[in-house]
Design a protein around this motif. Structure first.
Motif, PDB file in Angstrom:
ATOM      1  N   LEU A  73       0.847  -1.186   0.000  1.00  9.12           N
ATOM      2  CA  LEU A  73       0.000   0.000   0.000  1.00  9.12           C
ATOM      3  C   LEU A  73       0.882   1.236   0.000  1.00  9.12           C
ATOM      4  CD1 LEU A  73      -2.650  -1.104   2.674  1.00  9.12           C
ATOM      5  CD2 LEU A  73      -2.648  -1.531   0.211  1.00  9.12           C
ATOM      6  N   THR A  74       0.268   2.385  -0.237  1.00  9.70           N
ATOM      7  CA  THR A  74       1.030   3.629  -0.222  1.00  9.70           C
ATOM      8  C   THR A  74       0.930   4.277   1.156  1.00  9.70           C
ATOM      9  OG1 THR A  74      -0.848   4.995  -0.889  1.00  9.70           O
ATOM     10  CG2 THR A  74       0.467   3.990  -2.650  1.00  9.70           C
ATOM     11  N   GLU A  75       1.776   5.254   1.372  1.00  5.65           N
ATOM     12  CA  GLU A  75       1.749   5.964   2.655  1.00  5.65           C
ATOM     13  C   GLU A  75       0.406   6.666   2.846  1.00  5.65           C
ATOM     14  OE1 GLU A  75       4.568   9.038   5.216  1.00  5.65           O
ATOM     15  OE2 GLU A  75       5.323   8.077   3.392  1.00  5.65           O
ATOM     16  N   GLU A  76      -0.157   7.184   1.741  1.00  7.09           N
ATOM     17  CA  GLU A  76      -1.474   7.848   1.829  1.00  7.09           C
ATOM     18  C   GLU A  76      -2.551   6.864   2.257  1.00  7.09           C
ATOM     19  OE1 GLU A  76      -5.394   8.070   0.515  1.00  7.09           O
ATOM     20  OE2 GLU A  76      -4.006   7.261  -0.968  1.00  7.09           O
ATOM     21  N   MET A  77      -2.528   5.658   1.729  1.00  4.33           N
ATOM     22  CA  MET A  77      -3.524   4.653   2.101  1.00  4.33           C
ATOM     23  C   MET A  77      -3.405   4.293   3.576  1.00  4.33           C
ATOM     24  SD  MET A  77      -3.298   2.069  -1.159  1.00  4.33           S
ATOM     25  CE  MET A  77      -2.923   2.737  -2.773  1.00  4.33           C
ATOM     26  N   MET A  78      -2.188   4.132   4.054  1.00  7.88           N
ATOM     27  CA  MET A  78      -1.984   3.804   5.456  1.00  7.88           C
ATOM     28  C   MET A  78      -2.431   4.964   6.358  1.00  7.88           C
ATOM     29  SD  MET A  78      -0.930   0.728   5.472  1.00  7.88           S
ATOM     30  CE  MET A  78      -0.484   0.587   7.190  1.00  7.88           C
ATOM     31  N   ASP A  79      -2.157   6.181   5.922  1.00 10.38           N
ATOM     32  CA  ASP A  79      -2.583   7.352   6.687  1.00 10.38           C
ATOM     33  C   ASP A  79      -4.107   7.398   6.779  1.00 10.38           C
ATOM     34  OD1 ASP A  79      -2.059  10.140   7.852  1.00 10.38           O
ATOM     35  OD2 ASP A  79      -3.382  10.596   6.173  1.00 10.38           O
ATOM     36  N   THR A  80      -4.785   7.097   5.666  1.00 15.41           N
ATOM     37  CA  THR A  80      -6.251   7.087   5.670  1.00 15.41           C
ATOM     38  C   THR A  80      -6.789   5.977   6.561  1.00 15.41           C
ATOM     39  OG1 THR A  80      -6.283   7.980   3.419  1.00 15.41           O
ATOM     40  CG2 THR A  80      -8.307   6.964   4.209  1.00 15.41           C
ATOM     41  N   ALA A  81      -6.136   4.824   6.538  1.00 17.08           N
ATOM     42  CA  ALA A  81      -6.571   3.705   7.385  1.00 17.08           C
ATOM     43  C   ALA A  81      -6.460   4.071   8.869  1.00 17.08           C
ATOM     44  CB  ALA A  81      -5.742   2.463   7.081  1.00 17.08           C
ATOM     45  N   ALA A  95      -9.408  -1.510   9.173  1.00 18.45           N
ATOM     46  CA  ALA A  95      -9.320  -0.357   8.280  1.00 18.45           C
ATOM     47  C   ALA A  95      -8.312  -0.603   7.163  1.00 18.45           C
ATOM     48  CB  ALA A  95      -8.934   0.888   9.075  1.00 18.45           C
ATOM     49  N   ILE A  96      -7.169  -1.165   7.491  1.00 20.32           N
ATOM     50  CA  ILE A  96      -6.133  -1.432   6.486  1.00 20.32           C
ATOM     51  C   ILE A  96      -6.647  -2.393   5.421  1.00 20.32           C
ATOM     52  CG2 ILE A  96      -3.882  -2.543   6.121  1.00 20.32           C
ATOM     53  CD1 ILE A  96      -3.086  -1.428   8.899  1.00 20.32           C
ATOM     54  N   GLU A  97      -7.379  -3.414   5.848  1.00 21.16           N
ATOM     55  CA  GLU A  97      -7.849  -4.421   4.898  1.00 21.16           C
ATOM     56  C   GLU A  97      -8.908  -3.896   3.941  1.00 21.16           C
ATOM     57  OE1 GLU A  97      -8.886  -7.955   7.069  1.00 21.16           O
ATOM     58  OE2 GLU A  97      -6.805  -8.674   7.013  1.00 21.16           O
ATOM     59  N   CYS A  98      -9.462  -2.714   4.204  1.00 20.96           N
ATOM     60  CA  CYS A  98     -10.336  -2.080   3.211  1.00 20.96           C
ATOM     61  C   CYS A  98      -9.566  -1.773   1.927  1.00 20.96           C
ATOM     62  CB  CYS A  98     -10.930  -0.790   3.778  1.00 20.96           C
ATOM     63  SG  CYS A  98     -12.145  -1.020   5.086  1.00 20.96           S
ATOM     64  N   PHE A  99      -8.261  -1.544   2.064  1.00 21.44           N
ATOM     65  CA  PHE A  99      -7.424  -1.181   0.917  1.00 21.44           C
ATOM     66  C   PHE A  99      -6.780  -2.385   0.235  1.00 21.44           C
ATOM     67  CE2 PHE A  99      -7.531   2.750   3.352  1.00 21.44           C
ATOM     68  CZ  PHE A  99      -7.646   3.711   2.355  1.00 21.44           C
ATOM     69  N   THR A 100      -6.779  -3.538   0.870  1.00 23.77           N
ATOM     70  CA  THR A 100      -6.047  -4.683   0.330  1.00 23.77           C
ATOM     71  C   THR A 100      -6.925  -5.504  -0.611  1.00 23.77           C
ATOM     72  OG1 THR A 100      -6.637  -6.071   2.225  1.00 23.77           O
ATOM     73  CG2 THR A 100      -4.595  -4.806   2.371  1.00 23.77           C
ATOM     74  N   PRO A 101      -6.334  -6.228  -1.544  1.00 26.25           N
ATOM     75  CA  PRO A 101      -7.129  -6.970  -2.533  1.00 26.25           C
ATOM     76  C   PRO A 101      -7.643  -8.301  -2.003  1.00 26.25           C
ATOM     77  CG  PRO A 101      -4.803  -7.290  -2.973  1.00 26.25           C
ATOM     78  CD  PRO A 101      -4.889  -6.316  -1.827  1.00 26.25           C
ATOM     79  N   SER A 102      -8.810  -8.693  -2.510  1.00 26.71           N
ATOM     80  CA  SER A 102      -9.307 -10.044  -2.248  1.00 26.71           C
ATOM     81  C   SER A 102      -8.666 -10.986  -3.252  1.00 26.71           C
ATOM     82  CB  SER A 102     -10.830 -10.078  -2.401  1.00 26.71           C
ATOM     83  OG  SER A 102     -11.445  -9.155  -1.535  1.00 26.71           O
ATOM     84  N   GLY A 103      -8.667 -12.270  -2.942  1.00 26.26           N
ATOM     85  CA  GLY A 103      -8.150 -13.264  -3.882  1.00 26.26           C
ATOM     86  C   GLY A 103      -6.642 -13.271  -3.958  1.00 26.26           C
ATOM     87  N   SER A 104      -6.133 -13.886  -5.007  1.00 27.78           N
ATOM     88  CA  SER A 104      -4.687 -14.009  -5.208  1.00 27.78           C
ATOM     89  C   SER A 104      -4.410 -14.113  -6.696  1.00 27.78           C
ATOM     90  CB  SER A 104      -4.151 -15.248  -4.481  1.00 27.78           C
ATOM     91  OG  SER A 104      -4.811 -16.415  -4.954  1.00 27.78           O
ATOM     92  N   SER A 105      -3.138 -14.077  -7.056  1.00 25.28           N
ATOM     93  CA  SER A 105      -2.768 -14.143  -8.463  1.00 25.28           C
ATOM     94  C   SER A 105      -3.081 -15.525  -9.036  1.00 25.28           C
ATOM     95  CB  SER A 105      -1.279 -13.834  -8.642  1.00 25.28           C
ATOM     96  OG  SER A 105      -0.511 -14.740  -7.869  1.00 25.28           O
ATOM     97  N   SER A 106      -3.360 -15.560 -10.321  1.00 29.21           N
ATOM     98  CA  SER A 106      -3.684 -16.817 -10.986  1.00 29.21           C
ATOM     99  C   SER A 106      -2.443 -17.706 -11.072  1.00 29.21           C
ATOM    100  CB  SER A 106      -4.220 -16.547 -12.396  1.00 29.21           C
ATOM    101  OG  SER A 106      -4.366 -17.745 -13.114  1.00 29.21           O
ATOM    102  N   LYS A 107      -2.582 -18.956 -10.678  1.00 31.01           N
ATOM    103  CA  LYS A 107      -1.451 -19.887 -10.729  1.00 31.01           C
ATOM    104  C   LYS A 107      -1.019 -20.158 -12.161  1.00 31.01           C
ATOM    105  CE  LYS A 107      -2.659 -22.145  -6.367  1.00 31.01           C
ATOM    106  NZ  LYS A 107      -3.069 -23.415  -5.700  1.00 31.01           N
ATOM    107  N   ARG A 108      -1.944 -20.037 -13.084  1.00 31.68           N
ATOM    108  CA  ARG A 108      -1.635 -20.275 -14.506  1.00 31.68           C
ATOM    109  C   ARG A 108      -1.217 -19.001 -15.232  1.00 31.68           C
ATOM    110  NH1 ARG A 108      -6.740 -24.170 -16.246  1.00 31.68           N
ATOM    111  NH2 ARG A 108      -6.383 -25.823 -14.696  1.00 31.68           N
ATOM    112  N   GLY A 109      -1.230 -17.881 -14.501  1.00 27.86           N
ATOM    113  CA  GLY A 109      -0.837 -16.621 -15.122  1.00 27.86           C
ATOM    114  C   GLY A 109      -1.909 -16.021 -16.013  1.00 27.86           C
ATOM    115  N   LYS A 110      -3.131 -16.538 -15.943  1.00 28.15           N
ATOM    116  CA  LYS A 110      -4.222 -16.056 -16.784  1.00 28.15           C
ATOM    117  C   LYS A 110      -4.856 -14.821 -16.157  1.00 28.15           C
ATOM    118  CE  LYS A 110      -8.599 -17.528 -18.843  1.00 28.15           C
ATOM    119  NZ  LYS A 110      -9.603 -18.620 -18.951  1.00 28.15           N
ATOM    120  N   LYS A 111      -5.061 -13.788 -16.972  1.00 32.17           N
ATOM    121  CA  LYS A 111      -5.680 -12.566 -16.483  1.00 32.17           C
ATOM    122  C   LYS A 111      -7.201 -12.707 -16.507  1.00 32.17           C
ATOM    123  CE  LYS A 111      -1.928 -10.351 -15.621  1.00 32.17           C
ATOM    124  NZ  LYS A 111      -1.563 -10.097 -14.213  1.00 32.17           N
ATOM    125  N   ARG A 112      -7.828 -12.411 -15.381  1.00 30.43           N
ATOM    126  CA  ARG A 112      -9.278 -12.528 -15.261  1.00 30.43           C
ATOM    127  C   ARG A 112      -9.907 -11.157 -15.468  1.00 30.43           C
ATOM    128  NH1 ARG A 112      -7.355 -15.656 -10.046  1.00 30.43           N
ATOM    129  NH2 ARG A 112      -5.986 -13.850 -10.243  1.00 30.43           N
TER     130      ARG A 112
END
Length: 675
Positions: A73-81, A95-112
């Motif tokens: 995350l960026t410093e601005e995101m952490m400051d907002t959290a 609060a921090i987890e509002c900024f973090t992504p759900s899921g994870s990267s594709s194991k096959r490298g396929k873009k969803r």
């Protein structure tokens, strides 16, 4: 170097900053993995501070295990959290987890990629109205000046607010900044996305909302974080998009309650947007045909810049509106769902080849199940709330906790067989319309029909293409939908929201009626609206029928001032919950006592004594609440009181060793519902 981190551990007892040794350089916002606790279990954490040298020596410091290379995350995101933690009294990690992504990267490298089937809707609008031009001139000045302004764009339905949004975003992009476009309902995203695809290109836009798959959300988050998408479109949570240079945030239909989070952290989307924009000199646009009373008063007070657009873009007048008193219909012997006038207008509209929208903010088939012999009402065993009958599922459903129950053949109280369904929901309206107008194709849009992925797009797509003649729905159909062939809108019961025990009930009624009416006549014809009600004399119904926002506002704001409700105060709801009612009640009384010990006599006058919540029981937990009216300008003082009370409750839970420790204390500032 040394790193101060917040541990991803969802307990109040570990909601602190922990210091670790870090063998490599890290920045604020980095996600790291650390050994934690006596067993040195590996936990993820987020860096909130860094130091090369500690002011004091600390023995036994542990070392960061590794740094996450994919997520930061960026410093601005952490400051907002951290601002959210103080503002809403939530845990830092929540609060921090509002900024973090759900899921994870594709194991096959396929873009969803979400909404692959969405098509670009290219609309070339070359001439603007004078009102649009005036609004854009003010907004452009703020964007170029980087002055962090707030604009309230009050435009009637069909006045061209979306065009103002898109041109404002284009200017923000010209200055090298990004933009976030927020809509109140996920059901609205496809329409707005297709227009944005047509204007800005698919590759420049990312989409964020909860109906995407986990993988889609993760990949879209990464596109934004890497700077590949400069425009983000989504519902409430998109305000946390990882843009690094935000020049503009737009909140369409700013009055909608869905912009207030109902889960911890219970944040206000507008406050988060403002906090983030101030870091970049960006501006905020709040758009609505029916602004919230609080927002409009702030504009009158000069806190917001008021921009008004009172004419529809195509110069078609606002629809003709008729109010039907359903008491007169009953006296005339009409016990139907529809008034005679609405039934006749539906018939004529369909004959003319136009479409109909029927609005009822009540899903299900019948609103309650009762015994005609003794008056027994079937209630949820966990919530104590009357259950709604859903004919399609042949079951009774609690609309608070989602619990279900079989409809009894005999009354559990008196064993009578006179168990009947009463009241009307969208499911019953759908059945009635299909029987009354057999040649019409009927569709329904409510929470029961949009549970599967793609169902919203399918239902709205069929209506847009003319495959559906009549669309029946809850508030989902009243929000921002733009269909050119709708000749008639019927509001089945304008009284549903008036009877809610909440000081905003009149405001919500006015907004829902006005927004629903605004779906009519957006093409070449003027359109008609019929409002059915048992209280036609109520000022919210009267002014909505006249589509006179200022008249409604002037009457409503006088009542708010007299009763000292927002915007003349802030409200705090302190909710105590637990499985034992006697203990929850005692806890609420103890909470009031602690507040009385901290406050002066004058301050305590703003605190309502503990009482059972209007919905006394939910999901098996009893609920007692304390409400506080905070005078204007004193939020920090009262927040300190509530924070101290919360800490005492946390401390008491820490030392409690018996079954009573299942209780919780929840704090909500300016809740959108008091039930």
């Amino acid at each position: 170097m040394y790193a101060g981190v917040i541990i991803d551990n969802k307990t109040d007892h570990t909601d602190s900053v922990y210091t670790y040794i870090c063998d490599e350089q890290v920045s604020v916002g980095a996600k790291v993995y650390v050994p934690f606790g006596r067993g040195n279990r590996e936990k993820s954490a987020y860096v909130v501070s860094t130091k090369e040298v500690l002011e004091e020596e600390h023995s036994g410091l542990k070392t960061v295990l590794r740094v996450d290379e994919e997520i930061s995350l960026t410093e601005e995101m952490m400051d907002t959290a951290l601002f959210m933690k103080k503002r809403y009294l939530c845990r830092s990690i929540d609060a921090i987890e509002c900024f973090t992504p759900s899921g994870s990267s594709s194991k096959r490298g396929k873009k969803r990629v979400p909404l692959k089937e969405a098509k670009a809707d290219i609309q070339k609008i070359e001439k603007l109205t004078e009102e649009q031009t005036h609004a854009l001139t003010k907004i452009y000045t703020a964007i170029y000046g980087g002055s962090s302004e707030i604009f309230l764009l009050h435009g009637v339905t069909g006045s061209g607010k979306t065009e103002v949004y898109m041109r404002s975003i284009a200017k923000a992009l010209e200055t090298g900044k990004g933009a976030i476009m927020l809509v109140p309902e996920i059901s609205l995203t496809k329409q707005i996305i297709e227009r944005f695809f047509g204007r800005f290109g698919r590759e420049n836009i990312a989409v964020l909302h909860s109906k995407l798959s986990m993988g889609e959300r993760y990949d879209e988050w990464q596109r934004i974080r890497k700077g590949q998408a400069k425009i983000v479109i989504g519902a409430r949570s998109a305000v946390f998009a990882p843009l690094e240079n935000i020049g503009l945030v737009i909140m369409d239909e700013e009055h909608e309650t869905s912009y207030k989070s109902d889960k911890a952290p219970k944040y206000e989307t507008m406050e988060i947007a403002l906090r983030r924009l101030k870091a970049f000199g960006g501006s905020l646009i709040l758009g609505s045909a029916t602004p919230s009373v609080t927002s409009y008063q702030r504009a009158k007070d000069g806190l917001y810049h008021l921009l008004e657009m009172k004419q529809r873009y195509n110069e078609v007048p606002l629809p003709r509106v008729r109010v039907k008193d359903m008491r007169e219909e009953l006296l005339a012997g009409n016990k139907s769902i529809l008034s005679r006038e609405l039934a006749l207008k539906i018939e004529k509209t369909l004959e003319a080849g136009e479409q109909v929208i029927l609005f009822l903010n009540r899903r299900g088939y019948s609103t309650f199940i009762s015994c005609r012999e003794c008056g027994y009402v079937l209630k949820c065993k966990d919530c104590g709330i009357s259950m709604t009958y859903h004919k399609s599922a042949k079951t009774a459903v609690c609309h608070y906790c989602g619990g279900t129950a079989k409809v009894p053949d005999n009354c559990p109280e008196c064993n009578s067989r006179y168990i009947r369904h009463f009241g009307t929901g969208t499911e019953k309206v759908e059945e009635f319309i299909a029987e009354t107008f057999p040649n019409a194709k009927v569709g329904r849009l409510d929470l029961d029909t949009v549970r599967t992925k793609g169902s919203v797009e399918r239902i709205l797509g069929e209506f847009c293409k003319g495959k559906t003649n009549v669309l029946i729905g809850t508030q989902l159909v009243a929000k921002g939908l733009d269909f050119r062939n709708v000749g008639l809108v019927g509001v089945i019961s304008a009284d549903v929201s008036l009877n809610i025990p909440d000081f905003r009930s009149a405001e919500r009624t006015f907004q829902l009626i006005t927004q629903a009416a605004g779906r009519a006549g957006r093409g070449d014809s003027r359109g008609e609206v019929v409002i059915q009600t048992y209280t036609p004399e109520h000022y919210a119904v009267q002014q909505a029928a006249k589509q006179d926002y200022n008249a409604f506002f002037n009457q409503e704001i006088r009542l708010r001032k007299l009763l000292k409700y927002p915007p003349y105060c802030d409200l705090v709801q302190i909710m105590f919950t637990g499985e034992r009612e006697d203990f929850v009640e005692k806890l609420a009384l103890r909470g009031y006592q602690l507040l009385s010990e901290m406050m002066s006599k004058e301050q305590l006058e703003n605190v309502f004594k503990p009482q059972a919540a209007p919905v006394k029981q939910e999901a098996g937990k009893f609920r007692y609440q304390i409400l506080i009216k905070i005078p204007k300008g004193e939020r920090n003082t009262y927040t300190a009181f509530v924070k101290t009370l919360r800490q005492r409750v946390i401390d008491s839970k820490r030392i409690t060793k018996n079954k009573k420790s299942d209780y919780m204390m929840l704090v909500d500032f300016n809740p959108y519902s008091l039930i």
